[in-house]
Write a protein that holds these residues in place. Structure first.
Motif, PDB file in Angstrom:
ATOM      1  N   SER A 103      44.828  94.234  -4.871  1.00 33.99           N
ATOM      2  CA  SER A 103      44.916  92.851  -4.396  1.00 33.99           C
ATOM      3  C   SER A 103      46.116  92.165  -5.032  1.00 33.99           C
ATOM      4  N   LYS A 104      46.536  91.083  -4.423  1.00 33.85           N
ATOM      5  CA  LYS A 104      47.670  90.315  -4.946  1.00 33.85           C
ATOM      6  C   LYS A 104      47.373  89.813  -6.363  1.00 33.85           C
ATOM      7  N   GLN A 105      46.117  89.396  -6.598  1.00 33.49           N
ATOM      8  CA  GLN A 105      45.736  88.903  -7.920  1.00 33.49           C
ATOM      9  C   GLN A 105      45.800  90.020  -8.974  1.00 33.49           C
ATOM     10  N   GLN A 106      45.325  91.213  -8.624  1.00 37.23           N
ATOM     11  CA  GLN A 106      45.383  92.336  -9.562  1.00 37.23           C
ATOM     12  C   GLN A 106      46.831  92.694  -9.890  1.00 37.23           C
ATOM     13  N   LEU A 107      47.657  92.663  -8.877  1.00 33.26           N
ATOM     14  CA  LEU A 107      49.073  92.980  -9.059  1.00 33.26           C
ATOM     15  C   LEU A 107      49.747  91.952  -9.971  1.00 33.26           C
ATOM     16  N   GLU A 108      49.488  90.690  -9.733  1.00 34.86           N
ATOM     17  CA  GLU A 108      50.073  89.638 -10.566  1.00 34.86           C
ATOM     18  C   GLU A 108      49.576  89.731 -12.008  1.00 34.86           C
ATOM     19  N   LYS A 109      48.311  90.043 -12.182  1.00 29.57           N
ATOM     20  CA  LYS A 109      47.742  90.188 -13.527  1.00 29.57           C
ATOM     21  C   LYS A 109      48.396  91.353 -14.266  1.00 29.57           C
ATOM     22  N   SER A 110      48.569  92.469 -13.587  1.00 26.57           N
ATOM     23  CA  SER A 110      49.211  93.641 -14.192  1.00 26.57           C
ATOM     24  C   SER A 110      50.647  93.323 -14.585  1.00 26.57           C
ATOM     25  N   GLN A 111      51.358  92.651 -13.710  1.00 22.47           N
ATOM     26  CA  GLN A 111      52.740  92.292 -14.001  1.00 22.47           C
ATOM     27  C   GLN A 111      52.806  91.305 -15.171  1.00 22.47           C
ATOM     28  N   TYR A 112      51.874  90.370 -15.240  1.00 21.75           N
ATOM     29  CA  TYR A 112      51.837  89.407 -16.336  1.00 21.75           C
ATOM     30  C   TYR A 112      51.690  90.126 -17.672  1.00 21.75           C
ATOM     31  N   TYR A 113      50.732  91.048 -17.753  1.00 22.20           N
ATOM     32  CA  TYR A 113      50.509  91.755 -19.015  1.00 22.20           C
ATOM     33  C   TYR A 113      51.676  92.666 -19.374  1.00 22.20           C
ATOM     34  N   PHE A 114      52.299  93.258 -18.361  1.00 23.71           N
ATOM     35  CA  PHE A 114      53.452  94.108 -18.657  1.00 23.71           C
ATOM     36  C   PHE A 114      54.595  93.258 -19.222  1.00 23.71           C
ATOM     37  N   LYS A 115      54.807  92.086 -18.650  1.00 21.29           N
ATOM     38  CA  LYS A 115      55.841  91.187 -19.178  1.00 21.29           C
ATOM     39  C   LYS A 115      55.482  90.727 -20.587  1.00 21.29           C
ATOM     40  N   LEU A 116      54.199  90.471 -20.812  1.00 21.43           N
ATOM     41  CA  LEU A 116      53.739  89.985 -22.109  1.00 21.43           C
ATOM     42  C   LEU A 116      53.985  91.007 -23.218  1.00 21.43           C
ATOM     43  N   TYR A 117      53.653  92.270 -22.957  1.00 15.82           N
ATOM     44  CA  TYR A 117      53.773  93.306 -23.981  1.00 15.82           C
ATOM     45  C   TYR A 117      55.083  94.076 -23.909  1.00 15.82           C
ATOM     46  N   GLY A 118      55.784  93.977 -22.817  1.00 21.55           N
ATOM     47  CA  GLY A 118      57.112  94.559 -22.706  1.00 21.55           C
ATOM     48  C   GLY A 118      57.147  96.059 -22.479  1.00 21.55           C
ATOM     49  N   VAL A 119      58.357  96.541 -22.418  1.00 18.00           N
ATOM     50  CA  VAL A 119      58.608  97.938 -22.100  1.00 18.00           C
ATOM     51  C   VAL A 119      58.061  98.875 -23.181  1.00 18.00           C
ATOM     52  N   TRP A 120      57.931  98.363 -24.409  1.00 15.35           N
ATOM     53  CA  TRP A 120      57.423  99.190 -25.511  1.00 15.35           C
ATOM     54  C   TRP A 120      55.985  99.616 -25.285  1.00 15.35           C
ATOM     55  N   PRO A 179      43.958 107.469 -21.921  1.00 15.20           N
ATOM     56  CA  PRO A 179      43.182 107.916 -20.760  1.00 15.20           C
ATOM     57  C   PRO A 179      42.817 106.781 -19.802  1.00 15.20           C
ATOM     58  N   VAL A 180      42.590 105.590 -20.345  1.00 14.92           N
ATOM     59  CA  VAL A 180      42.247 104.453 -19.489  1.00 14.92           C
ATOM     60  C   VAL A 180      43.434 103.487 -19.508  1.00 14.92           C
ATOM     61  N   GLY A 181      44.025 103.285 -18.369  1.00 16.49           N
ATOM     62  CA  GLY A 181      45.120 102.333 -18.241  1.00 16.49           C
ATOM     63  C   GLY A 181      46.507 102.922 -18.345  1.00 16.49           C
ATOM     64  N   GLY A 182      46.634 104.122 -18.876  1.00 17.10           N
ATOM     65  CA  GLY A 182      47.955 104.728 -19.041  1.00 17.10           C
ATOM     66  C   GLY A 182      48.659 104.983 -17.720  1.00 17.10           C
ATOM     67  N   ASP A 183      47.918 105.506 -16.744  1.00 13.86           N
ATOM     68  CA  ASP A 183      48.514 105.774 -15.432  1.00 13.86           C
ATOM     69  C   ASP A 183      48.921 104.473 -14.745  1.00 13.86           C
ATOM     70  N   ALA A 184      48.087 103.464 -14.866  1.00 15.87           N
ATOM     71  CA  ALA A 184      48.402 102.163 -14.263  1.00 15.87           C
ATOM     72  C   ALA A 184      49.641 101.563 -14.911  1.00 15.87           C
ATOM     73  N   LEU A 185      49.780 101.773 -16.200  1.00 19.07           N
ATOM     74  CA  LEU A 185      50.940 101.260 -16.926  1.00 19.07           C
ATOM     75  C   LEU A 185      52.237 101.857 -16.380  1.00 19.07           C
ATOM     76  N   THR A 186      52.223 103.150 -16.085  1.00 17.17           N
ATOM     77  CA  THR A 186      53.435 103.785 -15.560  1.00 17.17           C
ATOM     78  C   THR A 186      53.724 103.327 -14.128  1.00 17.17           C
ATOM     79  N   LEU A 187      52.681 103.047 -13.384  1.00 17.52           N
ATOM     80  CA  LEU A 187      52.847 102.521 -12.029  1.00 17.52           C
ATOM     81  C   LEU A 187      53.445 101.112 -12.069  1.00 17.52           C
ATOM     82  N   VAL A 188      52.942 100.283 -12.962  1.00 14.96           N
ATOM     83  CA  VAL A 188      53.449  98.917 -13.097  1.00 14.96           C
ATOM     84  C   VAL A 188      54.898  98.937 -13.581  1.00 14.96           C
ATOM     85  N   ALA A 189      55.249  99.901 -14.423  1.00 19.17           N
ATOM     86  CA  ALA A 189      56.643 100.006 -14.883  1.00 19.17           C
ATOM     87  C   ALA A 189      57.583 100.215 -13.695  1.00 19.17           C
ATOM     88  N   GLY A 190      57.134 100.986 -12.720  1.00 19.30           N
ATOM     89  CA  GLY A 190      57.939 101.156 -11.512  1.00 19.30           C
ATOM     90  C   GLY A 190      58.022  99.875 -10.709  1.00 19.30           C
TER      91      GLY A 190
END
Length: 144
Positions: A72-89, A97-108
């Protein structure tokens, strides 16, 4: 050929498919395979599998207006928010095991430079497989 099997299992484990490579890795360790080559096969396979997620994320947004789009648009925005918050590191934790795959997807999705992505994910996944192998070795030898 057996190293290729480990590479493939690690590759699949890093994609959005539900698959685990640790069992293959430990069984190959018990089979007497060279530990350095096992580590290299698992680490490269898992890192390249994460690269597929990065690529999917990079081009995923082209389809966000389709009904079948899985997020959903909300899930996507939330993922992007947290990625910006914690950064590329945060990609150093792509091994989780939980969230790692999603993290690499959001990086793309966030268009992180591929080579920076690759290096950070390689480090995280390399350390993970090293620790898994240390724990397996300690358990197998009874020194844990």
């Amino acid at each position: 050929m057996s190293y290729l099997l480990l590479f493939a299992s690690a590759f699949l484990a890093a994609t959005v498919l539900p698959f685990y490579s640790e069992a293959v890795l430990v069984s190959m360790m018990m089979g007497g395979h060279h530990h350095g080559l096992l580590w290299l096969s698992a680490t490269l396979g898992n890192t390249l599998g994460a690269g597929v997620n990065w690529w999917l994320g990079r081009y995923l947004l082209h389809f966000q207006d389709r009904r079948w789009f899985p997020v959903s648009k909300q899930q996507l925005e939330k993922s992007q928010y947290y990625f910006k918050l914690y950064g590329v590191w945060s990609l150093l934790f792509s091994w989780m095991p939980v969230g790692g795959d999603a993290l690499t997807l959001v990086a793309g999705i966030m268009r992180v430079n591929f080579w920076l992505f690759f290096i950070l994910v390689l480090i995280g996944k390399g350390v993970r497989y090293y620790v898994v192998m240390l724990l397996a070795q300690a358990t197998l030898t009874g020194s844990l």
